[in-house]
Design a protein around this motif. Sequence first.
Motif, short mmCIF file in Angstrom:
data_model
loop_
_atom_site.label_atom_id
_atom_site.label_comp_id
_atom_site.label_asym_id
_atom_site.label_seq_id
_atom_site.Cartn_x
_atom_site.Cartn_y
_atom_site.Cartn_z
N LEU A 191 0.83 -1.20 0.00
CA LEU A 191 0.00 0.00 0.00
C LEU A 191 0.86 1.25 0.00
O LEU A 191 1.86 1.34 0.73
N ALA A 192 0.48 2.21 -0.80
CA ALA A 192 1.18 3.48 -0.83
C ALA A 192 0.84 4.28 0.43
O ALA A 192 -0.16 4.03 1.09
N PRO A 193 1.67 5.25 0.79
CA PRO A 193 1.35 6.08 1.96
C PRO A 193 -0.01 6.74 1.81
O PRO A 193 -0.39 7.19 0.73
N GLY A 194 -0.77 6.78 2.91
CA GLY A 194 -2.09 7.38 2.86
C GLY A 194 -3.03 6.75 3.87
O GLY A 194 -2.65 5.88 4.65
N THR A 195 -4.27 7.18 3.83
CA THR A 195 -5.31 6.67 4.72
C THR A 195 -6.29 5.83 3.93
O THR A 195 -6.76 6.23 2.86
N TYR A 196 -6.61 4.66 4.47
CA TYR A 196 -7.51 3.72 3.81
C TYR A 196 -8.70 3.46 4.73
O TYR A 196 -8.58 3.49 5.96
N LEU A 197 -9.83 3.16 4.11
CA LEU A 197 -11.05 2.95 4.87
C LEU A 197 -11.32 1.47 5.09
O LEU A 197 -11.22 0.66 4.17
N GLY A 198 -11.65 1.11 6.33
CA GLY A 198 -12.15 -0.21 6.65
C GLY A 198 -13.64 -0.12 6.89
O GLY A 198 -14.24 0.94 6.73
N PRO A 199 -14.27 -1.21 7.21
CA PRO A 199 -13.65 -2.50 7.50
C PRO A 199 -13.28 -3.26 6.24
O PRO A 199 -13.78 -2.96 5.15
N VAL A 200 -12.41 -4.29 6.42
CA VAL A 200 -12.05 -5.13 5.30
C VAL A 200 -12.16 -6.60 5.71
O VAL A 200 -11.98 -6.94 6.89
N TYR A 201 -12.45 -7.45 4.73
CA TYR A 201 -12.56 -8.89 4.93
C TYR A 201 -11.58 -9.57 3.99
O TYR A 201 -11.63 -9.36 2.77
N ILE A 202 -10.70 -10.37 4.56
CA ILE A 202 -9.69 -11.06 3.77
C ILE A 202 -10.02 -12.56 3.78
O ILE A 202 -9.86 -13.22 4.81
N ASN A 203 -10.49 -13.06 2.65
CA ASN A 203 -10.90 -14.46 2.57
C ASN A 203 -10.09 -15.25 1.54
O ASN A 203 -10.53 -16.26 1.02
N LYS A 204 -8.88 -14.76 1.25
CA LYS A 204 -7.95 -15.48 0.38
C LYS A 204 -6.53 -15.17 0.83
O LYS A 204 -6.27 -14.14 1.45
N ARG A 205 -5.62 -16.05 0.53
CA ARG A 205 -4.24 -15.90 0.98
C ARG A 205 -3.56 -14.74 0.27
O ARG A 205 -3.34 -14.77 -0.94
N LEU A 206 -3.24 -13.70 1.06
CA LEU A 206 -2.59 -12.50 0.55
C LEU A 206 -1.51 -12.05 1.53
O LEU A 206 -1.56 -12.36 2.72
N THR A 207 -0.57 -11.27 1.01
CA THR A 207 0.37 -10.53 1.84
C THR A 207 0.11 -9.05 1.62
O THR A 207 0.18 -8.56 0.49
N ILE A 208 -0.22 -8.35 2.70
CA ILE A 208 -0.54 -6.92 2.61
C ILE A 208 0.44 -6.16 3.50
O ILE A 208 0.55 -6.44 4.70
N SER A 209 1.15 -5.21 2.91
CA SER A 209 2.15 -4.44 3.63
C SER A 209 1.87 -2.95 3.49
O SER A 209 1.60 -2.45 2.39
N GLY A 210 1.92 -2.25 4.63
CA GLY A 210 1.78 -0.79 4.60
C GLY A 210 3.08 -0.06 4.77
O GLY A 210 3.13 1.17 4.70
N GLU A 211 4.18 -0.81 5.00
CA GLU A 211 5.52 -0.27 5.17
C GLU A 211 5.56 0.86 6.21
O GLU A 211 6.39 1.76 6.14
N GLY A 212 4.64 0.83 7.16
CA GLY A 212 4.63 1.82 8.23
C GLY A 212 4.09 3.18 7.84
O GLY A 212 4.03 4.08 8.68
N ARG A 213 3.63 3.33 6.61
CA ARG A 213 3.18 4.65 6.14
C ARG A 213 1.72 4.66 5.70
O ARG A 213 1.21 5.69 5.26
N ALA A 214 1.06 3.53 5.82
CA ALA A 214 -0.35 3.45 5.45
C ALA A 214 -1.18 3.21 6.70
O ALA A 214 -0.80 2.44 7.58
N THR A 215 -2.33 3.91 6.77
CA THR A 215 -3.21 3.82 7.94
C THR A 215 -4.58 3.33 7.51
O THR A 215 -5.17 3.85 6.56
N LEU A 216 -5.08 2.32 8.23
CA LEU A 216 -6.43 1.82 8.01
C LEU A 216 -7.33 2.37 9.11
O LEU A 216 -7.07 2.16 10.29
N LEU A 217 -8.38 3.05 8.70
CA LEU A 217 -9.29 3.67 9.66
C LEU A 217 -10.64 2.97 9.60
O LEU A 217 -11.23 2.82 8.53
#
Length: 437
Positions: free
Chosen positions: A42-68
């Motif tokens: 994920l690029a730096p920024g704010t993202y909206l939740g909620p989220v549902y993960i129902n498949k095998r993924l790797t998700i990285s925010g590198e410390g600069r992405a925020t999920l609200l």
Amino acid sequence: MLFSLLLIITTYSGSAYANTTSEAIPLQPIIDAAQIGDSITLAPGTYLGPVYINKRLTISGEGRATLLNSSPDAEVAVMIQADGVKLQGLNIQQDNGGEAAAIRVEADQVTLKDLVIHTFGFGIMLREADSGVIVNNKIRWFIPKGATSRKRGNGIDLYNSHGSDIRENEISYLRDGIYLEKSRNTKVDHNRLFHLRYGVHCMYINGSSVTNNIGEYNITGAMVMGVSDVMVSGNSFRKQNQNVHSQGILLFDVRTSQIVNNVVEGNRVGIYMQQSSDNTLQNNMVLRNYIGIQFEGSEGNRFQKNAFIANVIEAEATDSKNNKMTRNFWDSFEGLDVSGDGVSDLPYAINPFYQQLVTENAAYQLFFQSPGMTFLSDLYTNDKEQWSTDSEPLMQLDSVHANVGQVSEGQGSVMVVGWLLLFFAVITILYMGVLRL
């Protein structure tokens, strides 16, 4: 790889406008567009939740992405229901309280790493989720003024989830830091736990370990209840003294477990053991507590090579028979070593007089360590053969205790500073006297 690259470019182009909730980027469509096994950065920024993960993924925010997650209809910011998901480097703000969690895991082999979680409810929940890895996360509660710990959720909460690895997390200002219930073979290692009710709370588990954790300013450092075959080792629980029920380590209904090499310092009670049997307590440093160790209804435990230093009351024991106590160091005990082998020829017996007296009438605490109370305690010999007794107390502190050097070094440095100050004070007084003459 192509999908991940396109995703980075696309999300980065919109991140400049993601400074408010209304301009934040919905994260669920990004997840829905990914394929099984994809890595999403994920690029730096704010993202909206909620989220549902129902498949095998790797998700990285590198410390600069925020999920609200501010949605009143969604209790969970991130729901994980697929095995093998990895979530790392993401900041999560969970605005829903009560039983709501920032992350809820209902799948196996999930990795949660390098997350920063601020929550009004729970931090991370695992429900029937085995082999989880929860590493290097910071979990903290939003603190309304005057709110009590009962209104907070737990930092990491496991139920019927086995074989998890929980390490190097920092948890503060929640109810319990790490809560384990019916979760076998779990490792809790090198976590830092501050301003909680219980730093680590274990209930009805076996084959697990609580090692090398640091807990301070909690009501109780570790609450271990209804367990068997558990290792509690190498932990440091200090300054649990703000509550009348504060303890460094609380053991209730504990069987066949190892409590070794821990440091409990500055607590109301260092180690409290109730209705527990067949355990080994060894090489623990118990210092500067109000009560060093307290036994109640505990039998058949092995208690050896522990050190008791500068506690107000070294030990109390009631209804606790057949505990094998040997070669512990009690700094207030005046032993006698005729043979010179470093072991006292006189035993050290824990006199239950004071504990029984204040249990019947709490007002007698006003006379603690008074000459009259000490005199009566010395006269009390009822059922002395049943008292918990160290048959071979050590005359000197044993070098096997891990933190002896730190304790001695700290005391030595204070003494040196004191002598230096006294020396300079004397010189100053003499010098001023000479000037007046």
